[in-house]
Design a protein around this motif. Sequence first.
Motif, PDB file in Angstrom:
ATOM      1  N   GLY A   4       0.805  -1.212   0.000  1.00  0.00           N
ATOM      2  CA  GLY A   4       0.000   0.000   0.000  1.00  0.00           C
ATOM      3  C   GLY A   4       0.842   1.267   0.000  1.00  0.00           C
ATOM      4  N   LYS A   5       0.159   2.384  -0.206  1.00  0.00           N
ATOM      5  CA  LYS A   5       0.783   3.697  -0.295  1.00  0.00           C
ATOM      6  C   LYS A   5       1.619   4.033   0.944  1.00  0.00           C
ATOM      7  CE  LYS A   5      -0.596   8.492  -1.066  1.00  0.00           C
ATOM      8  NZ  LYS A   5      -1.715   9.392  -1.367  1.00  0.00           N
ATOM      9  N   GLU A   6       1.078   3.788   2.130  1.00  0.00           N
ATOM     10  CA  GLU A   6       1.804   4.128   3.365  1.00  0.00           C
ATOM     11  C   GLU A   6       3.041   3.257   3.558  1.00  0.00           C
ATOM     12  OE1 GLU A   6       1.378   6.862   5.137  1.00  0.00           O
ATOM     13  OE2 GLU A   6      -0.175   7.329   3.663  1.00  0.00           O
ATOM     14  N   GLU A   7       2.930   1.972   3.247  1.00  0.00           N
ATOM     15  CA  GLU A   7       4.085   1.077   3.361  1.00  0.00           C
ATOM     16  C   GLU A   7       5.163   1.459   2.347  1.00  0.00           C
ATOM     17  OE1 GLU A   7       6.549  -1.938   4.811  1.00  0.00           O
ATOM     18  OE2 GLU A   7       4.782  -1.021   5.694  1.00  0.00           O
ATOM     19  N   LYS A  16      15.202   3.964   1.655  1.00  0.00           N
ATOM     20  CA  LYS A  16      15.728   4.628   0.446  1.00  0.00           C
ATOM     21  C   LYS A  16      15.629   3.737  -0.784  1.00  0.00           C
ATOM     22  CE  LYS A  16      17.179   8.030   3.091  1.00  0.00           C
ATOM     23  NZ  LYS A  16      16.132   8.873   3.581  1.00  0.00           N
ATOM     24  N   ILE A  17      14.484   3.046  -0.953  1.00  0.00           N
ATOM     25  CA  ILE A  17      14.330   2.181  -2.127  1.00  0.00           C
ATOM     26  C   ILE A  17      14.134   2.987  -3.408  1.00  0.00           C
ATOM     27  CG2 ILE A  17      13.471   0.233  -0.750  1.00  0.00           C
ATOM     28  CD1 ILE A  17      10.695   0.786  -2.049  1.00  0.00           C
ATOM     29  N   ILE A  18      13.771   4.265  -3.285  1.00  0.00           N
ATOM     30  CA  ILE A  18      13.742   5.198  -4.416  1.00  0.00           C
ATOM     31  C   ILE A  18      14.408   6.478  -3.932  1.00  0.00           C
ATOM     32  CG2 ILE A  18      12.325   6.530  -6.033  1.00  0.00           C
ATOM     33  CD1 ILE A  18      10.125   4.397  -5.681  1.00  0.00           C
ATOM     34  N   THR A  19      15.334   6.994  -4.738  1.00  0.00           N
ATOM     35  CA  THR A  19      16.020   8.245  -4.398  1.00  0.00           C
ATOM     36  C   THR A  19      15.936   9.208  -5.574  1.00  0.00           C
ATOM     37  OG1 THR A  19      18.155   7.418  -5.159  1.00  0.00           O
ATOM     38  CG2 THR A  19      17.640   7.092  -2.826  1.00  0.00           C
ATOM     39  N   ASP A  20      16.363  10.426  -5.341  1.00  0.00           N
ATOM     40  CA  ASP A  20      16.416  11.474  -6.369  1.00  0.00           C
ATOM     41  C   ASP A  20      15.031  11.907  -6.851  1.00  0.00           C
ATOM     42  OD1 ASP A  20      19.241  11.314  -6.266  1.00  0.00           O
ATOM     43  OD2 ASP A  20      19.223   9.711  -7.749  1.00  0.00           O
ATOM     44  N   TYR A  21      14.010  11.656  -6.058  1.00  0.00           N
ATOM     45  CA  TYR A  21      12.662  12.092  -6.442  1.00  0.00           C
ATOM     46  C   TYR A  21      12.493  13.570  -6.134  1.00  0.00           C
ATOM     47  CZ  TYR A  21      11.945  11.011  -1.483  1.00  0.00           C
ATOM     48  OH  TYR A  21      12.062  10.944  -0.129  1.00  0.00           O
ATOM     49  N   ASP A  22      11.482  14.180  -6.725  1.00  0.00           N
ATOM     50  CA  ASP A  22      11.212  15.603  -6.542  1.00  0.00           C
ATOM     51  C   ASP A  22      10.338  15.838  -5.319  1.00  0.00           C
ATOM     52  OD1 ASP A  22      11.182  18.408  -7.307  1.00  0.00           O
ATOM     53  OD2 ASP A  22       9.130  18.056  -7.990  1.00  0.00           O
ATOM     54  N   SER A  23       9.175  15.167  -5.272  1.00  0.00           N
ATOM     55  CA  SER A  23       8.223  15.348  -4.175  1.00  0.00           C
ATOM     56  C   SER A  23       7.510  14.031  -3.908  1.00  0.00           C
ATOM     57  CB  SER A  23       7.191  16.418  -4.532  1.00  0.00           C
ATOM     58  OG  SER A  23       6.119  16.401  -3.606  1.00  0.00           O
ATOM     59  N   ILE A  24       7.828  13.419  -2.796  1.00  0.00           N
ATOM     60  CA  ILE A  24       7.189  12.140  -2.477  1.00  0.00           C
ATOM     61  C   ILE A  24       5.668  12.291  -2.416  1.00  0.00           C
ATOM     62  CG2 ILE A  24       7.329  12.271   0.044  1.00  0.00           C
ATOM     63  CD1 ILE A  24       8.173   9.249  -0.096  1.00  0.00           C
ATOM     64  N   GLU A  25       5.189  13.428  -1.931  1.00  0.00           N
ATOM     65  CA  GLU A  25       3.744  13.647  -1.810  1.00  0.00           C
ATOM     66  C   GLU A  25       3.069  13.719  -3.171  1.00  0.00           C
ATOM     67  OE1 GLU A  25       2.313  13.247   1.031  1.00  0.00           O
ATOM     68  OE2 GLU A  25       4.227  13.170   2.067  1.00  0.00           O
ATOM     69  N   ILE A  28       3.930   9.827  -5.158  1.00  0.00           N
ATOM     70  CA  ILE A  28       3.379   8.573  -4.646  1.00  0.00           C
ATOM     71  C   ILE A  28       1.862   8.598  -4.834  1.00  0.00           C
ATOM     72  CG2 ILE A  28       3.011   9.219  -2.224  1.00  0.00           C
ATOM     73  CD1 ILE A  28       4.396   6.487  -1.548  1.00  0.00           C
ATOM     74  N   THR A  29       1.315   7.475  -5.286  1.00  0.00           N
ATOM     75  CA  THR A  29      -0.125   7.370  -5.533  1.00  0.00           C
ATOM     76  C   THR A  29      -0.646   6.081  -4.899  1.00  0.00           C
ATOM     77  OG1 THR A  29      -0.012   6.053  -7.574  1.00  0.00           O
ATOM     78  CG2 THR A  29       0.265   8.452  -7.804  1.00  0.00           C
ATOM     79  N   ASN A  31      -1.543   3.679  -6.493  1.00  0.00           N
ATOM     80  CA  ASN A  31      -1.071   2.601  -7.365  1.00  0.00           C
ATOM     81  C   ASN A  31       0.439   2.413  -7.337  1.00  0.00           C
ATOM     82  OD1 ASN A  31      -3.698   2.035  -8.363  1.00  0.00           O
ATOM     83  ND2 ASN A  31      -3.539   3.868  -9.616  1.00  0.00           N
ATOM     84  N   GLY A  32       1.157   3.293  -6.650  1.00  0.00           N
ATOM     85  CA  GLY A  32       2.607   3.155  -6.617  1.00  0.00           C
ATOM     86  C   GLY A  32       3.311   4.483  -6.640  1.00  0.00           C
ATOM     87  N   PHE A  33       4.319   4.600  -7.483  1.00  0.00           N
ATOM     88  CA  PHE A  33       5.166   5.779  -7.526  1.00  0.00           C
ATOM     89  C   PHE A  33       5.321   6.233  -8.972  1.00  0.00           C
ATOM     90  CE2 PHE A  33       9.057   8.223  -7.400  1.00  0.00           C
ATOM     91  CZ  PHE A  33       8.957   8.897  -6.187  1.00  0.00           C
ATOM     92  N   ASP A  34       5.120   7.508  -9.242  1.00  0.00           N
ATOM     93  CA  ASP A  34       5.282   8.065 -10.588  1.00  0.00           C
ATOM     94  C   ASP A  34       6.715   8.532 -10.797  1.00  0.00           C
ATOM     95  OD1 ASP A  34       2.638   7.666 -11.230  1.00  0.00           O
ATOM     96  OD2 ASP A  34       2.027   9.723 -10.830  1.00  0.00           O
ATOM     97  N   PHE A  35       7.414   7.896 -11.728  1.00  0.00           N
ATOM     98  CA  PHE A  35       8.772   8.297 -12.086  1.00  0.00           C
ATOM     99  C   PHE A  35       8.716   9.437 -13.091  1.00  0.00           C
ATOM    100  CE2 PHE A  35       9.569   4.304 -10.162  1.00  0.00           C
ATOM    101  CZ  PHE A  35      10.877   4.317  -9.758  1.00  0.00           C
TER     102      PHE A  35
END
Length: 155
Positions: A4-7, A16-25, A28-29, A31-35
């Motif tokens: 789920g989204k919170e996990e 740190k399973i994903i790094t270099d993102y702009d805004s986690i908020e 993150i959806t 359905n997952g994470f938008d790259f």
Amino acid sequence: MHIGKEELKKLIEEKKIITDYDSIEKQITANGFDFRVCAIIEIKNSGRLAVEKKDNKTPKLGKAHFLEEYENRLEGLNIKKKIKHKKIVKLKKLKPYLIMSCEQVNTPENMMIHITPRSSLFRITQSLLGCSFGEAGYKGYMTFMLLPILDSEIE
């Protein structure tokens, strides 16, 4: 099993399973994470996948459209012409492109990534994104193949 989204948020922030993102908020959806895309690179001719890794041949690449702060992602690639980010990148129908992510993944050894494109990609641009899963233990940037069925544009 999908988490789920919170996990997922917890794994990103703590492990740190994903790094270099702009805004986690924003990324993150449910359905997952938008790259995000840092580079779109034309593929001129295909390469060759051999039995022995040393015998592989990389594809011939054309122009690369990239975000300025990610130019280092193009190092080591034999690119014909580099074009710093313009507002719109025009895609030609039936021409394949490599798409590179801004974000890096640090996948745990006991977890694989399920990758799917947003439906807006094919609904709006009539493009197919070649992806399926990321292997357990993979660390690095994501690269996919984009195939526009019709001429289209991506901002």
